[in-house]
Design an enzyme around this catalytic site. Structure first.
Site, PDB file in Angstrom:
ATOM      1  N   LYS A  15       0.814  -1.222   0.000  1.00 38.33           N
ATOM      2  CA  LYS A  15       0.000   0.000   0.000  1.00 38.33           C
ATOM      3  C   LYS A  15       0.842   1.265   0.000  1.00 38.33           C
ATOM      4  O   LYS A  15       0.553   2.218  -0.725  1.00 38.33           O
ATOM      5  CB  LYS A  15      -0.941   0.017   1.212  1.00 38.33           C
ATOM      6  CG  LYS A  15      -2.080  -0.959   1.180  1.00 38.33           C
ATOM      7  CD  LYS A  15      -3.070  -0.697   2.300  1.00 38.33           C
ATOM      8  CE  LYS A  15      -2.441  -0.718   3.681  1.00 38.33           C
ATOM      9  NZ  LYS A  15      -1.902  -2.057   4.048  1.00 38.33           N
ATOM     10  N   VAL A  17       3.986   1.812  -0.928  1.00 41.58           N
ATOM     11  CA  VAL A  17       4.719   2.024  -2.174  1.00 41.58           C
ATOM     12  C   VAL A  17       3.767   2.466  -3.278  1.00 41.58           C
ATOM     13  O   VAL A  17       4.080   3.354  -4.077  1.00 41.58           O
ATOM     14  CB  VAL A  17       5.496   0.760  -2.573  1.00 41.58           C
ATOM     15  CG1 VAL A  17       6.206   0.961  -3.901  1.00 41.58           C
ATOM     16  CG2 VAL A  17       6.519   0.402  -1.503  1.00 41.58           C
ATOM     17  N   LYS A  37      -2.469   9.465   6.744  1.00 41.49           N
ATOM     18  CA  LYS A  37      -2.449   8.116   7.319  1.00 41.49           C
ATOM     19  C   LYS A  37      -3.246   8.191   8.617  1.00 41.49           C
ATOM     20  O   LYS A  37      -2.730   8.645   9.644  1.00 41.49           O
ATOM     21  CB  LYS A  37      -1.006   7.675   7.578  1.00 41.49           C
ATOM     22  CG  LYS A  37      -0.857   6.269   8.141  1.00 41.49           C
ATOM     23  CD  LYS A  37      -0.905   5.209   7.072  1.00 41.49           C
ATOM     24  CE  LYS A  37      -0.606   3.834   7.654  1.00 41.49           C
ATOM     25  NZ  LYS A  37      -0.682   2.764   6.647  1.00 41.49           N
ATOM     26  N   THR A  41       0.550   1.817  13.038  1.00 43.23           N
ATOM     27  CA  THR A  41       0.875   0.955  14.179  1.00 43.23           C
ATOM     28  C   THR A  41       2.256   0.331  14.006  1.00 43.23           C
ATOM     29  O   THR A  41       2.834   0.329  12.920  1.00 43.23           O
ATOM     30  CB  THR A  41      -0.173  -0.163  14.343  1.00 43.23           C
ATOM     31  OG1 THR A  41      -0.143  -1.028  13.216  1.00 43.23           O
ATOM     32  CG2 THR A  41      -1.570   0.414  14.521  1.00 43.23           C
ATOM     33  N   GLU A 109      -4.195   6.666   3.071  1.00 47.15           N
ATOM     34  CA  GLU A 109      -3.729   5.276   3.109  1.00 47.15           C
ATOM     35  C   GLU A 109      -4.263   4.570   4.351  1.00 47.15           C
ATOM     36  O   GLU A 109      -4.055   5.031   5.477  1.00 47.15           O
ATOM     37  CB  GLU A 109      -2.199   5.214   3.107  1.00 47.15           C
ATOM     38  CG  GLU A 109      -1.678   3.790   3.086  1.00 47.15           C
ATOM     39  CD  GLU A 109      -0.183   3.681   3.320  1.00 47.15           C
ATOM     40  OE1 GLU A 109       0.275   2.594   3.732  1.00 47.15           O
ATOM     41  OE2 GLU A 109       0.530   4.681   3.111  1.00 47.15           O
ATOM     42  N   ALA A 111      -4.930   1.084   6.920  1.00 50.74           N
ATOM     43  CA  ALA A 111      -4.071   0.195   7.696  1.00 50.74           C
ATOM     44  C   ALA A 111      -4.612  -1.218   7.545  1.00 50.74           C
ATOM     45  O   ALA A 111      -5.773  -1.478   7.883  1.00 50.74           O
ATOM     46  CB  ALA A 111      -4.064   0.608   9.168  1.00 50.74           C
ATOM     47  N   GLY A 112      -3.799  -2.128   7.008  1.00 48.04           N
ATOM     48  CA  GLY A 112      -4.279  -3.484   6.789  1.00 48.04           C
ATOM     49  C   GLY A 112      -5.377  -3.499   5.745  1.00 48.04           C
ATOM     50  O   GLY A 112      -5.352  -2.740   4.777  1.00 48.04           O
TER      51      GLY A 112
END
Length: 226
Positions: A15, A17, A37, A41, A109, A111-112
């Site tokens: 993600k 990159v 963002k 974490t 962006e 997370a996961g």
């Protein structure tokens, strides 16, 4: 203003990159670019995180971090372990709203995966829906793996987003191998068929290790102008 949400079918699919490549393309077109963002974490207070990597690879982008947490877990889990309270949906929406109002293009962006909770009982889809309600044009890019298993994960991710009537521009393969096998080659054909959205890009495996000028030039071929 345009807000582009970058999500993945899983963790460690590329993600950051892909976000950097998308930002580099927008910068090359002379647009002002910001990257948000909401939650980072597995990182300490003074360490460089995903946003630092985006700046290194893409160039002059403004970056904003909602919250960072030390343990490499889902944000709500990491917050619970650390005994911390995460920012609420309204607060994170307000951040994206302010950033988007000041920039031509804003990338958010996740997370996961897309259903991972970024706060108490809300995820990236909820944030995107809230940002859309605030008056911004919202579109998703789904970052997927190249090999076996990616079809199911990509299709489920796209369906979850579309179930909220949110637009998915397409799928980007986050790390395309230098020597793809049969599964990888066939997935190029099958990803659009299974997900119902186009395959819009491939970032080469190891792209982040390229010299930054080579990365920025390559990004023009790897991902589209959205």
């Amino acid at each position: 203003m345009s807000v582009l949400f970058v999500t993945g079918t899983d963790t460690e699919v590329g993600k950051t990159v892909v976000t950097a490549a998308l930002a580099a393309v927008q910068l090359s077109l002379g647009r002002t670019v910001a990257v948000v963002k909401p939650a980072q974490t597995g990182i300490g207070p003074d360490e460089d995180g995903d946003l630092a990597e985006v700046r290194r690879l893409a160039g002059d982008v403004a970056t904003y971090e909602g919250v960072r947490l030390p343990d490499p877990l889902a944000p709500d889990t990491a917050a619970r372990v650390a005994g911390l309270e995460l920012p609420g949906l309204a607060e994170q929406r307000g951040l994206v709203d302010r950033v988007a109002a000041a920039h031509g293009v804003t990338l958010v962006e996740g997370a996961g995966g897309v259903l991972v909770n970024l706060g108490e009982n809300w995820n990236l889809i909820d944030l995107a829906d809230s940002v859309r309600y605030a008056g911004h044009q919202v579109v998703f890019v789904v970052v997927a793996r190249a090999g076996l298993g990616t079809l199911n994960h990509a299709a489920l991710t796209v369906q979850a987003i579309q179930a909220r009537a949110l637009e998915v521009a397409g799928v980007v393969v986050g790390a395309w191998p230098a020597e793809p096998g049969l599964a990888e080659e066939q997935n190029l054909l099958d990803l659009p068929r299974v997900t119902g959205v186009p395959l819009i890009g491939r970032v080469p495996e190891g792209a982040a290790a390229l010299p930054v000028r080579a990365f920025r030039r390559g990004a023009l071929d790897w991902v589209p102008d959205l």
